[in-house]
Design a protein around this motif. Structure first.
Motif, PDB file in Angstrom:
ATOM      1  N   ARG A  21       1.944  -3.295  12.027  1.00  0.00           N
ATOM      2  CA  ARG A  21       1.370  -1.964  11.847  1.00  0.00           C
ATOM      3  C   ARG A  21       1.385  -1.556  10.376  1.00  0.00           C
ATOM      4  O   ARG A  21       0.423  -0.942   9.878  1.00  0.00           O
ATOM      5  N   PHE A  22       2.453  -1.906   9.666  1.00  0.00           N
ATOM      6  CA  PHE A  22       2.564  -1.556   8.250  1.00  0.00           C
ATOM      7  C   PHE A  22       1.451  -2.225   7.436  1.00  0.00           C
ATOM      8  O   PHE A  22       0.762  -1.573   6.642  1.00  0.00           O
ATOM      9  N   LEU A  23       1.248  -3.518   7.625  1.00  0.00           N
ATOM     10  CA  LEU A  23       0.237  -4.241   6.854  1.00  0.00           C
ATOM     11  C   LEU A  23      -1.177  -3.847   7.274  1.00  0.00           C
ATOM     12  O   LEU A  23      -2.095  -3.881   6.450  1.00  0.00           O
ATOM     13  N   SER A  24      -1.366  -3.460   8.530  1.00  0.00           N
ATOM     14  CA  SER A  24      -2.681  -2.983   8.965  1.00  0.00           C
ATOM     15  C   SER A  24      -2.990  -1.621   8.354  1.00  0.00           C
ATOM     16  O   SER A  24      -4.129  -1.336   7.980  1.00  0.00           O
ATOM     17  N   THR A  25      -1.970  -0.787   8.247  1.00  0.00           N
ATOM     18  CA  THR A  25      -2.156   0.550   7.690  1.00  0.00           C
ATOM     19  C   THR A  25      -2.391   0.503   6.189  1.00  0.00           C
ATOM     20  O   THR A  25      -3.169   1.299   5.645  1.00  0.00           O
ATOM     21  N   TYR A  26      -1.744  -0.453   5.516  1.00  0.00           N
ATOM     22  CA  TYR A  26      -1.846  -0.555   4.053  1.00  0.00           C
ATOM     23  C   TYR A  26      -2.351  -1.950   3.673  1.00  0.00           C
ATOM     24  O   TYR A  26      -1.564  -2.840   3.332  1.00  0.00           O
TER      25      TYR A  26
ATOM     26  N   MET B  50      23.333   2.711  -5.771  1.00  0.00           N
ATOM     27  CA  MET B  50      22.010   2.688  -5.157  1.00  0.00           C
ATOM     28  C   MET B  50      21.890   3.774  -4.088  1.00  0.00           C
ATOM     29  O   MET B  50      22.888   4.253  -3.550  1.00  0.00           O
ATOM     30  N   ILE B  51      20.668   4.150  -3.812  1.00  0.00           N
ATOM     31  CA  ILE B  51      20.384   5.134  -2.779  1.00  0.00           C
ATOM     32  C   ILE B  51      20.257   4.397  -1.448  1.00  0.00           C
ATOM     33  O   ILE B  51      19.565   3.390  -1.346  1.00  0.00           O
ATOM     34  N   ALA B  52      20.933   4.908  -0.416  1.00  0.00           N
ATOM     35  CA  ALA B  52      20.885   4.285   0.909  1.00  0.00           C
ATOM     36  C   ALA B  52      20.344   5.296   1.911  1.00  0.00           C
ATOM     37  O   ALA B  52      20.807   6.433   1.962  1.00  0.00           O
ATOM     38  N   VAL B  53      19.339   4.871   2.677  1.00  0.00           N
ATOM     39  CA  VAL B  53      18.767   5.735   3.708  1.00  0.00           C
ATOM     40  C   VAL B  53      18.842   5.009   5.052  1.00  0.00           C
ATOM     41  O   VAL B  53      18.586   3.807   5.136  1.00  0.00           O
TER      42      VAL B  53
ATOM     43  N   GLY C 233      18.517   3.580  -7.726  1.00  0.00           N
ATOM     44  CA  GLY C 233      18.403   5.034  -7.720  1.00  0.00           C
ATOM     45  C   GLY C 233      17.490   5.586  -8.780  1.00  0.00           C
ATOM     46  O   GLY C 233      17.905   6.419  -9.580  1.00  0.00           O
ATOM     47  N   HIS C 234      16.249   5.144  -8.798  1.00  0.00           N
ATOM     48  CA  HIS C 234      15.285   5.692  -9.741  1.00  0.00           C
ATOM     49  C   HIS C 234      14.782   7.051  -9.245  1.00  0.00           C
ATOM     50  O   HIS C 234      14.788   7.338  -8.059  1.00  0.00           O
ATOM     51  N   ARG C 235      14.317   7.855 -10.152  1.00  0.00           N
ATOM     52  CA  ARG C 235      13.806   9.166  -9.772  1.00  0.00           C
ATOM     53  C   ARG C 235      12.519   9.025  -8.959  1.00  0.00           C
ATOM     54  O   ARG C 235      12.299   9.737  -7.995  1.00  0.00           O
ATOM     55  N   GLN C 236      11.625   8.099  -9.350  1.00  0.00           N
ATOM     56  CA  GLN C 236      10.382   7.909  -8.641  1.00  0.00           C
ATOM     57  C   GLN C 236      10.503   6.700  -7.708  1.00  0.00           C
ATOM     58  O   GLN C 236      10.738   5.588  -8.168  1.00  0.00           O
ATOM     59  N   VAL C 237      10.340   6.942  -6.409  1.00  0.00           N
ATOM     60  CA  VAL C 237      10.334   5.851  -5.436  1.00  0.00           C
ATOM     61  C   VAL C 237       8.904   5.334  -5.347  1.00  0.00           C
ATOM     62  O   VAL C 237       7.979   6.114  -5.120  1.00  0.00           O
ATOM     63  N   PRO C 238       8.671   4.026  -5.532  1.00  0.00           N
ATOM     64  CA  PRO C 238       7.311   3.491  -5.439  1.00  0.00           C
ATOM     65  C   PRO C 238       6.659   3.872  -4.115  1.00  0.00           C
ATOM     66  O   PRO C 238       7.315   3.917  -3.067  1.00  0.00           O
ATOM     67  N   ALA C 239       5.356   4.142  -4.168  1.00  0.00           N
ATOM     68  CA  ALA C 239       4.645   4.586  -2.970  1.00  0.00           C
ATOM     69  C   ALA C 239       4.738   3.559  -1.849  1.00  0.00           C
ATOM     70  O   ALA C 239       4.839   3.926  -0.668  1.00  0.00           O
ATOM     71  N   THR C 240       4.716   2.276  -2.193  1.00  0.00           N
ATOM     72  CA  THR C 240       4.758   1.234  -1.173  1.00  0.00           C
ATOM     73  C   THR C 240       6.103   1.234  -0.449  1.00  0.00           C
ATOM     74  O   THR C 240       6.159   1.119   0.785  1.00  0.00           O
ATOM     75  N   LEU C 241       7.187   1.377  -1.202  1.00  0.00           N
ATOM     76  CA  LEU C 241       8.506   1.425  -0.583  1.00  0.00           C
ATOM     77  C   LEU C 241       8.674   2.696   0.228  1.00  0.00           C
ATOM     78  O   LEU C 241       9.233   2.667   1.332  1.00  0.00           O
ATOM     79  N   ARG C 242       8.190   3.813  -0.276  1.00  0.00           N
ATOM     80  CA  ARG C 242       8.277   5.065   0.469  1.00  0.00           C
ATOM     81  C   ARG C 242       7.524   4.955   1.788  1.00  0.00           C
ATOM     82  O   ARG C 242       7.997   5.424   2.836  1.00  0.00           O
TER      83      ARG C 242
ATOM     84  N   ILE D 111       9.634   2.924   4.254  1.00  0.00           N
ATOM     85  CA  ILE D 111      10.766   3.709   4.756  1.00  0.00           C
ATOM     86  C   ILE D 111      10.290   4.710   5.810  1.00  0.00           C
ATOM     87  O   ILE D 111      10.887   4.841   6.885  1.00  0.00           O
ATOM     88  N   ASP D 112       9.197   5.400   5.521  1.00  0.00           N
ATOM     89  CA  ASP D 112       8.695   6.400   6.462  1.00  0.00           C
ATOM     90  C   ASP D 112       8.299   5.767   7.789  1.00  0.00           C
ATOM     91  O   ASP D 112       8.585   6.313   8.864  1.00  0.00           O
ATOM     92  N   MET D 113       7.646   4.605   7.730  1.00  0.00           N
ATOM     93  CA  MET D 113       7.209   3.960   8.967  1.00  0.00           C
ATOM     94  C   MET D 113       8.404   3.456   9.770  1.00  0.00           C
ATOM     95  O   MET D 113       8.437   3.558  11.000  1.00  0.00           O
ATOM     96  N   ILE D 114       9.396   2.897   9.100  1.00  0.00           N
ATOM     97  CA  ILE D 114      10.585   2.422   9.808  1.00  0.00           C
ATOM     98  C   ILE D 114      11.298   3.585  10.491  1.00  0.00           C
ATOM     99  O   ILE D 114      11.686   3.506  11.654  1.00  0.00           O
ATOM    100  N   ARG D 115      11.447   4.688   9.778  1.00  0.00           N
ATOM    101  CA  ARG D 115      12.209   5.813  10.311  1.00  0.00           C
ATOM    102  C   ARG D 115      11.488   6.494  11.476  1.00  0.00           C
ATOM    103  O   ARG D 115      12.132   6.976  12.409  1.00  0.00           O
ATOM    104  N   THR D 116      10.165   6.532  11.447  1.00  0.00           N
ATOM    105  CA  THR D 116       9.446   7.120  12.572  1.00  0.00           C
ATOM    106  C   THR D 116       9.473   6.208  13.785  1.00  0.00           C
ATOM    107  O   THR D 116       9.208   6.648  14.908  1.00  0.00           O
ATOM    108  N   ASN D 117       9.821   4.947  13.569  1.00  0.00           N
ATOM    109  CA  ASN D 117       9.862   3.991  14.673  1.00  0.00           C
ATOM    110  C   ASN D 117      11.238   3.939  15.334  1.00  0.00           C
ATOM    111  O   ASN D 117      11.438   3.223  16.308  1.00  0.00           O
ATOM    112  N   ARG D 118      12.193   4.695  14.780  1.00  0.00           N
ATOM    113  CA  ARG D 118      13.566   4.622  15.271  1.00  0.00           C
ATOM    114  C   ARG D 118      14.013   5.915  15.921  1.00  0.00           C
ATOM    115  O   ARG D 118      13.533   6.998  15.575  1.00  0.00           O
TER     116      ARG D 118
END
Length: 312
Positions: A115-120, A155-158, A278-287, A290-297
């Motif tokens: 789903r991730f690769l189909s969406t992006y 590092m930032i952990a989510v 822990g960079h201030r800007q999270v790359p759009a691809t990584l964000r 993360i969003d897709m994984i979290r909505t799936n859980r």
């Protein structure tokens, strides 16, 4: 070339395009007098007049025209590079490199990667699997997935997976020969897929919980593996009972290839976290990942035990 020269050349193009110091200064966000001073400094450094100006008008000299002809392609390339960078910041694209424990790759990434690769469609996903802790930055990875205690302090952990419930499973063909266990003690009469942890080489002791009471059972069997996916595969093939997590067993439970037992004794282990520098800007691809994984859980519940599948 130092930064001042590049800034002055950009200002020269603005004046040449508008033939007005006031209009160019407004575009650049400076005063007309400051812009005029910058142009004089540029001409002094180059040793040639680029602009003719009076109190009423501005024109470009022959030398200025020749310089413009060479500057415009370079400035256009710089503008294009900045636009590409801005597009990358806003839209997921490019290569995303993830380092994950085998369990994390199977339970977190595999369920959503199609789903991730189909969406992006402009994203290229590279997933490296390993047990040993590594330096993500030195090895060129964007993020890692593991239990929280594996994430470096800087590092930032989510959370990307709620606490994981254990599933003891076996194939229908296996249960056609043996009565399903009703308590952990019944496992003494069963062939169990043993699991040797990669880090310390210890054989996993099966832990159970019910009514706030815990049981630890050392099982026996003719097959031993050190990979959670192989344990499930062995159970599917009818080689014995496997002690695994719901996320890995779920597809086979749905298909009927596995049957679950001792569910009322199944404990819950700490979930998984995705961690990144822990960079201030999270790359759009990584964000986006993360969003897709979290909505799936599911929403995290209470963690009872430390995950025994990820010892190092």
């Amino acid at each position: 070339m130092d930064r001042g020269n590049l800034s002055d050349l950009t200002a020269f193009i603005a004046v040449a395009d508008r033939l007005s110091f006031r209009a160019a200064a407004s575009q650049l966000g400076v005063t007309p007098s400051a812009l005029s001073h910058s142009m004089r400094q540029l001409e002094e450094r180059l040793g040639v007049r680029l602009l003719n100006r009076t109190t009423r008008s501005v024109s470009v000299t022959d030398a200025g025209v020749r310089l413009l002809e060479q500057l415009r392609p370079a400035i256009d390339r710089i503008a294009g590079a900045l636009e590409d960078l801005n597009e990358t910041r806003q839209r997921p694209m490019g290569r995303l490199r993830i380092y994950a424990l085998p369990l994390a790759a199977a339970a977190v990434i595999a369920p959503i990667w199609e789903r991730f690769l189909s969406t992006y469609p402009d994203v290229h996903l590279e997933l490296a699997v390993g047990e040993a802790p590594i330096d993500l930055v030195a090895n060129g990875f964007d993020a890692g997935i593991a239990p929280r205690d594996r994430a470096p302090a800087d590092m930032i952990a989510v959370r990307v997976m709620a606490p994981m419930k254990v599933a003891v499973v076996g194939a229908p063909a296996y249960f056609a020969r043996r009565r399903p266990p009703r308590t952990p003690d019944d496992l003494a009469q069963h062939s169990c897929i043993q699991f040797r942890t990669v880090g310390d080489g210890a054989v996993l002791v099966w832990t159970f919980e019910r009514n706030r009471q815990s049981r630890r059972v050392s099982v026996n069997g003719r097959v031993m593996v050190n990979d959670a996916d192989l344990a499930v595969r062995a159970a599917v093939d009818g080689l014995g009972l496997a002690y695994t997590i719901e996320a890995l067993a779920e597809p086979f439970l749905r298909s009927g290839q596995l049957v679950r037992v001792l569910e009322d004794w199944s404990p819950t282990f700490e979930g998984l976290f995705l961690y990144y520098p822990g960079h201030r800007q999270v790359p759009a691809t990584l964000r986006a990942l993360i969003d897709m994984i979290r909505t799936n859980r599911a929403t995290p519940g209470k963690s009872l035990l430390k995950n025994p599948f990820t010892k190092v």
